[in-house]
Every structure is written in structure tokens, then in C-alpha cells.
Scaffold this motif. Sequence first.
Motif, PDB file in Angstrom:
ATOM      1  N   PHE A  53      35.031  72.418  45.293  1.00 11.00           N
ATOM      2  CA  PHE A  53      34.786  73.812  44.918  1.00 11.00           C
ATOM      3  C   PHE A  53      33.652  74.419  45.735  1.00 11.00           C
ATOM      4  O   PHE A  53      33.777  75.498  46.312  1.00 11.00           O
ATOM      5  N   VAL A  54      32.529  73.720  45.797  1.00  7.71           N
ATOM      6  CA  VAL A  54      31.372  74.254  46.512  1.00  7.71           C
ATOM      7  C   VAL A  54      31.662  74.328  48.007  1.00  7.71           C
ATOM      8  O   VAL A  54      31.151  75.202  48.713  1.00  7.71           O
ATOM      9  N   ASN A  55      32.491  73.436  48.482  1.00 10.18           N
ATOM     10  CA  ASN A  55      32.857  73.444  49.897  1.00 10.18           C
ATOM     11  C   ASN A  55      33.570  74.736  50.291  1.00 10.18           C
ATOM     12  O   ASN A  55      33.574  75.124  51.459  1.00 10.18           O
ATOM     13  N   LYS A  56      34.151  75.411  49.302  1.00  9.72           N
ATOM     14  CA  LYS A  56      34.826  76.678  49.558  1.00  9.72           C
ATOM     15  C   LYS A  56      33.847  77.862  49.530  1.00  9.72           C
ATOM     16  O   LYS A  56      34.240  79.000  49.801  1.00  9.72           O
ATOM     17  N   GLY A  57      32.586  77.601  49.177  1.00 12.80           N
ATOM     18  CA  GLY A  57      31.574  78.649  49.195  1.00 12.80           C
ATOM     19  C   GLY A  57      31.574  79.566  47.999  1.00 12.80           C
ATOM     20  O   GLY A  57      31.086  80.691  48.077  1.00 12.80           O
ATOM     21  N   ASN A  58      32.108  79.084  46.864  1.00 12.07           N
ATOM     22  CA  ASN A  58      32.197  79.948  45.681  1.00 12.07           C
ATOM     23  C   ASN A  58      31.165  79.585  44.617  1.00 12.07           C
ATOM     24  O   ASN A  58      31.449  79.611  43.427  1.00 12.07           O
ATOM     25  N   ILE A  59      29.960  79.252  45.034  1.00 14.05           N
ATOM     26  CA  ILE A  59      28.959  78.756  44.103  1.00 14.05           C
ATOM     27  C   ILE A  59      28.648  79.728  42.974  1.00 14.05           C
ATOM     28  O   ILE A  59      28.355  79.339  41.841  1.00 14.05           O
ATOM     29  N   ILE A  60      28.755  81.022  43.230  1.00 16.13           N
ATOM     30  CA  ILE A  60      28.432  82.025  42.203  1.00 16.13           C
ATOM     31  C   ILE A  60      29.387  81.924  41.021  1.00 16.13           C
ATOM     32  O   ILE A  60      29.018  82.205  39.877  1.00 16.13           O
ATOM     33  N   ASP A  61      30.607  81.478  41.277  1.00 17.45           N
ATOM     34  CA  ASP A  61      31.630  81.402  40.226  1.00 17.45           C
ATOM     35  C   ASP A  61      31.708  80.023  39.575  1.00 17.45           C
ATOM     36  O   ASP A  61      32.720  79.676  38.981  1.00 17.45           O
ATOM     37  N   ILE A  62      30.646  79.236  39.671  1.00 20.39           N
ATOM     38  CA  ILE A  62      30.733  77.856  39.205  1.00 20.39           C
ATOM     39  C   ILE A  62      30.974  77.754  37.699  1.00 20.39           C
ATOM     40  O   ILE A  62      31.638  76.824  37.227  1.00 20.39           O
ATOM     41  N   LYS A  63      30.461  78.692  36.906  1.00 16.68           N
ATOM     42  CA  LYS A  63      30.691  78.632  35.463  1.00 16.68           C
ATOM     43  C   LYS A  63      32.164  78.800  35.125  1.00 16.68           C
ATOM     44  O   LYS A  63      32.697  78.079  34.283  1.00 16.68           O
ATOM     45  N   SER A  64      32.807  79.767  35.764  1.00 12.67           N
ATOM     46  CA  SER A  64      34.234  79.967  35.503  1.00 12.67           C
ATOM     47  C   SER A  64      35.043  78.792  36.028  1.00 12.67           C
ATOM     48  O   SER A  64      36.071  78.414  35.447  1.00 12.67           O
ATOM     49  N   PHE A  65      34.569  78.186  37.128  1.00  9.85           N
ATOM     50  CA  PHE A  65      35.256  77.008  37.643  1.00  9.85           C
ATOM     51  C   PHE A  65      35.159  75.859  36.648  1.00  9.85           C
ATOM     52  O   PHE A  65      36.145  75.149  36.394  1.00  9.85           O
ATOM     53  N   THR A  66      33.976  75.651  36.080  1.00  9.81           N
ATOM     54  CA  THR A  66      33.811  74.592  35.089  1.00  9.81           C
ATOM     55  C   THR A  66      34.761  74.803  33.924  1.00  9.81           C
ATOM     56  O   THR A  66      35.384  73.855  33.431  1.00  9.81           O
ATOM     57  N   SER A  67      34.893  76.036  33.484  1.00  5.81           N
ATOM     58  CA  SER A  67      35.801  76.348  32.384  1.00  5.81           C
ATOM     59  C   SER A  67      37.245  75.989  32.733  1.00  5.81           C
ATOM     60  O   SER A  67      37.954  75.363  31.940  1.00  5.81           O
ATOM     61  N   SER A  68      37.692  76.367  33.932  1.00  2.00           N
ATOM     62  CA  SER A  68      39.063  76.062  34.335  1.00  2.00           C
ATOM     63  C   SER A  68      39.269  74.564  34.512  1.00  2.00           C
ATOM     64  O   SER A  68      40.331  74.023  34.194  1.00  2.00           O
ATOM     65  N   LEU A  69      38.228  73.883  35.001  1.00  2.00           N
ATOM     66  CA  LEU A  69      38.308  72.437  35.192  1.00  2.00           C
ATOM     67  C   LEU A  69      38.441  71.723  33.848  1.00  2.00           C
ATOM     68  O   LEU A  69      39.292  70.828  33.690  1.00  2.00           O
ATOM     69  N   ILE A  70      37.631  72.118  32.885  1.00  2.00           N
ATOM     70  CA  ILE A  70      37.697  71.497  31.557  1.00  2.00           C
ATOM     71  C   ILE A  70      39.041  71.787  30.895  1.00  2.00           C
ATOM     72  O   ILE A  70      39.619  70.927  30.224  1.00  2.00           O
ATOM     73  N   ASN A  71      39.561  72.993  31.078  1.00  2.00           N
ATOM     74  CA  ASN A  71      40.876  73.330  30.510  1.00  2.00           C
ATOM     75  C   ASN A  71      41.965  72.431  31.062  1.00  2.00           C
ATOM     76  O   ASN A  71      42.822  71.934  30.318  1.00  2.00           O
ATOM     77  N   GLN A  72      41.945  72.208  32.372  1.00  2.00           N
ATOM     78  CA  GLN A  72      42.951  71.345  32.976  1.00  2.00           C
ATOM     79  C   GLN A  72      42.770  69.893  32.531  1.00  2.00           C
ATOM     80  O   GLN A  72      43.739  69.190  32.240  1.00  2.00           O
ATOM     81  N   LEU A  73      41.531  69.450  32.467  1.00  2.00           N
ATOM     82  CA  LEU A  73      41.252  68.089  32.006  1.00  2.00           C
ATOM     83  C   LEU A  73      41.728  67.915  30.566  1.00  2.00           C
ATOM     84  O   LEU A  73      42.282  66.861  30.208  1.00  2.00           O
ATOM     85  N   SER A  74      41.532  68.941  29.756  1.00  2.00           N
ATOM     86  CA  SER A  74      41.995  68.903  28.373  1.00  2.00           C
ATOM     87  C   SER A  74      43.514  68.741  28.308  1.00  2.00           C
ATOM     88  O   SER A  74      44.035  67.920  27.530  1.00  2.00           O
ATOM     89  N   MET A  75      44.243  69.489  29.124  1.00  2.00           N
ATOM     90  CA  MET A  75      45.699  69.365  29.152  1.00  2.00           C
ATOM     91  C   MET A  75      46.124  67.979  29.616  1.00  2.00           C
ATOM     92  O   MET A  75      47.093  67.406  29.108  1.00  2.00           O
ATOM     93  N   ASN A  76      45.379  67.429  30.560  1.00  2.00           N
ATOM     94  CA  ASN A  76      45.718  66.109  31.081  1.00  2.00           C
ATOM     95  C   ASN A  76      45.573  65.023  30.024  1.00  2.00           C
ATOM     96  O   ASN A  76      46.452  64.164  29.871  1.00  2.00           O
ATOM     97  N   VAL A  77      44.449  65.040  29.298  1.00  2.00           N
ATOM     98  CA  VAL A  77      44.251  63.986  28.301  1.00  2.00           C
ATOM     99  C   VAL A  77      45.190  64.175  27.109  1.00  2.00           C
ATOM    100  O   VAL A  77      45.620  63.185  26.486  1.00  2.00           O
ATOM    101  N   GLN A  78      45.529  65.416  26.800  1.00  2.00           N
ATOM    102  CA  GLN A  78      46.521  65.647  25.745  1.00  2.00           C
ATOM    103  C   GLN A  78      47.871  65.082  26.161  1.00  2.00           C
ATOM    104  O   GLN A  78      48.600  64.506  25.340  1.00  2.00           O
ATOM    105  N   ARG A  79      48.192  65.216  27.431  1.00  4.98           N
ATOM    106  CA  ARG A  79      49.459  64.689  27.926  1.00  4.98           C
ATOM    107  C   ARG A  79      49.484  63.165  27.834  1.00  4.98           C
ATOM    108  O   ARG A  79      50.504  62.576  27.463  1.00  4.98           O
ATOM    109  N   ILE A  80      48.371  62.524  28.169  1.00  3.11           N
ATOM    110  CA  ILE A  80      48.293  61.074  28.049  1.00  3.11           C
ATOM    111  C   ILE A  80      48.525  60.660  26.596  1.00  3.11           C
ATOM    112  O   ILE A  80      49.235  59.686  26.311  1.00  3.11           O
ATOM    113  N   HIS A  81      47.932  61.416  25.680  1.00  5.56           N
ATOM    114  CA  HIS A  81      48.139  61.134  24.256  1.00  5.56           C
ATOM    115  C   HIS A  81      49.604  61.349  23.870  1.00  5.56           C
ATOM    116  O   HIS A  81      50.194  60.532  23.144  1.00  5.56           O
ATOM    117  N   ASP A  82      50.201  62.421  24.350  1.00  2.28           N
ATOM    118  CA  ASP A  82      51.603  62.711  24.036  1.00  2.28           C
ATOM    119  C   ASP A  82      52.545  61.614  24.554  1.00  2.28           C
ATOM    120  O   ASP A  82      53.629  61.395  23.997  1.00  2.28           O
TER     121      ASP A  82
END
Length: 349
Positions: free
Chosen positions: A166-195
Motif C-alpha cells: 500500500f505505502v509503495n503506491k504512495g497513498n499514505i494519507i489514506d492509510i486509515k481507510s486502507f486499514t478498514s478495507s484490509l480488516i473487512n477482507q480479512l474478516s471475510m476470509n476467516v469467515q470463509r474458513i469457518h464456513d
Amino acid sequence: MAKQVLITLLLLFISSTEVVEGTKKSYGIYDNKNNNSVKLFVFGDSYVDTGNTMQSRSYKPPYGMTYPGKPVGRFSDGRVLTDYIASFLKIQTPTAYVLRNSSTLQYGVNFAYAGTGVFQTSVDGPNMTVQIDSFEKLIQQNVYTKQDLESSVALVSASGNDYIAFVNKGNIIDIKSFTSSLINQLSMNVQRIHDLGINKIAIGLLIPIGCVPRITAITFHLSCVDILNLISVNHNQMLIQTVLQLNQQVGKSVFVTLDLYNAFLSTIETMQKQQKENSTRMNPLKSCCEEEGLTNSCGSVDDNGENKYTLCENPELSFFWDNLHPSQNGWHAVYTLLQSSLGQLIDKN
């Protein structure tokens, strides 16, 4: 000014990205006679990879020098987190996915691959979604029964490479929104493992990224870079809250967080105190396999066959093996602090 410092520090961290080539092969169906009730399925990056990244430095000396005595694909001088969690479950370390045709699968499978993340962070390495796809294929091929999965454990350890990309793309200002999207995807992934049938899933929190030797080099390895650790703190706070919500949704404690962040910090602080008391002890913020500059040179040689790295005298006293990865001693110390959390993985409630 503070923003410029943060960007500079993050760019230093970015330079640590592991560049590897994928191994592309075709595999068939497996006949796995499984007599072991507990299995471990692993998803993530180099912190839990035990051999999937075959075209990498982890298959070159001095990696593996402590255990098993030769390079076998672990980014350490010996055991990594996967090995210790397997030992906690009283099973052997699960087979690396790339070796599945030549090894027993009765203890589970490790899908983790160095340089990968929740999102696509490697040119040809499988991100977590692809790793879970591979897991699902094994289930579809009847390698594991429903009973196998219900009594098994999944380990998830990823996100560090996502922040690098992410930082390699130069979008450091948007890191909070990136963290949110990252956690959302991680959440879907672990739910899928459970499913897919796994009832106990351990999710590693993000380590204090400001403490890796690649970063602490700018402090002459005297201290961690706290401004970078804030990225980990924010990530972990959001992840912990998400895990609480997931467990509420399913009505039981399926998802367990492993506090790698505080386990790393606590171990480092303890070792720093020991170093002050005894000057022969190794600085925990320095790597044992010391690399040239900001390169990933541990395991590399020059045109004359000379090592492009130097080794410490006592790897068993180090915390970090190379500029990014803990040593076996480091992982053992972290594992010791995680055992209370790991107990939840064998709780049948």
C-alpha cells in the motif's frame, strides 16, 4: 514535517519486500488415511511459511542452520510460529502445500507463502483468497472429512505485506481507510474458513513493525520507531473489535486473536534489560544474519562465492534472524507468551 518522516520510514520498510518466483505444477487427488483427530491448516506469509516459497533464499544456507540443520524453506535459522503451534496441539508440523504429493497430510496443510498478503502483494504468490481456494479444493477432493475439519485448527498470519504494498503506491494519507478495507477482507476470509468447517481459528495480530531490524537501523538499533508502531496499533484495535463481532454472530468463540504485537514488545524489552545487565547478550533489535545495507542478502553470495552477510556468534541468543524475521529463539519466546491464548484453541465450548 511529521508526515514526511513517516513516509521516509515507511519507504525504508517497503524495501524489505521479499521477491520470489512461484512454483507452478499440476497435482492430482490424494489418498490420505487420517488417524489424527487434530489438524492444523495455515494461511499467511513468511512468518508461518514452512516451505512453500521454493525459489527463495529460505532454501539457502544459513537458513535452517539451527533446525533442522539445513535450509528447508523456513525464514529463520530454525522453527517458526507454525512449528510451535503444531507442538502445542501435540502434532507434527503440517505439510507445506507445495509438497503435498510427497508427504503425509494427516497433520493438516500449510498454505502460507512468503511475500503474500490478504490482498495481492506478490507477482505470482497466492494471496489469502487463493490459499483458501486451495484448501477448498482439497475438501472437494475428499481429502478431509467433515469430522476432520470440525476437530481442526486454522492459523492465519498476514497483513504486513499488505501495508508494504500500500505505502509503495504512495497513498499514505489514506492509510486509515486502507486499514478498514484490509480488516473487512480479512474478516471475510476467516469467515470463509469457518464456513468450510473449521471451528477454531487463530488470527495473529500485526507485529510492531517499527521494531524490525530493517527499521531500527535508523536508530542504530537502539530503539523501535514508535510512529510506525502506531500503524500496527490501529490495525490491531480494529481487528480485535471485528473478531468480537464475529464471535457474537456465530454465538461461540470460534475466532481467537494471538497478540503478536505485545509478545514481540515484551520479549524485546526483556532482552534489552538482559543486555544492559550482561554486555555479552545480543541486542534484540539487531539481526543475527546481518545483511548488507537495506538488501535481503542473508543467504546470498557475490560473484566470487563470498557471503553477502555476516552471522552472529550465538543465534540462540538473538531475537531476529534476518532484517525481518525472528530467529528460532525469538519465536520460542513469543510462543511462550502466547500459550494462554492458544489454550482457547482446544476449548471445546
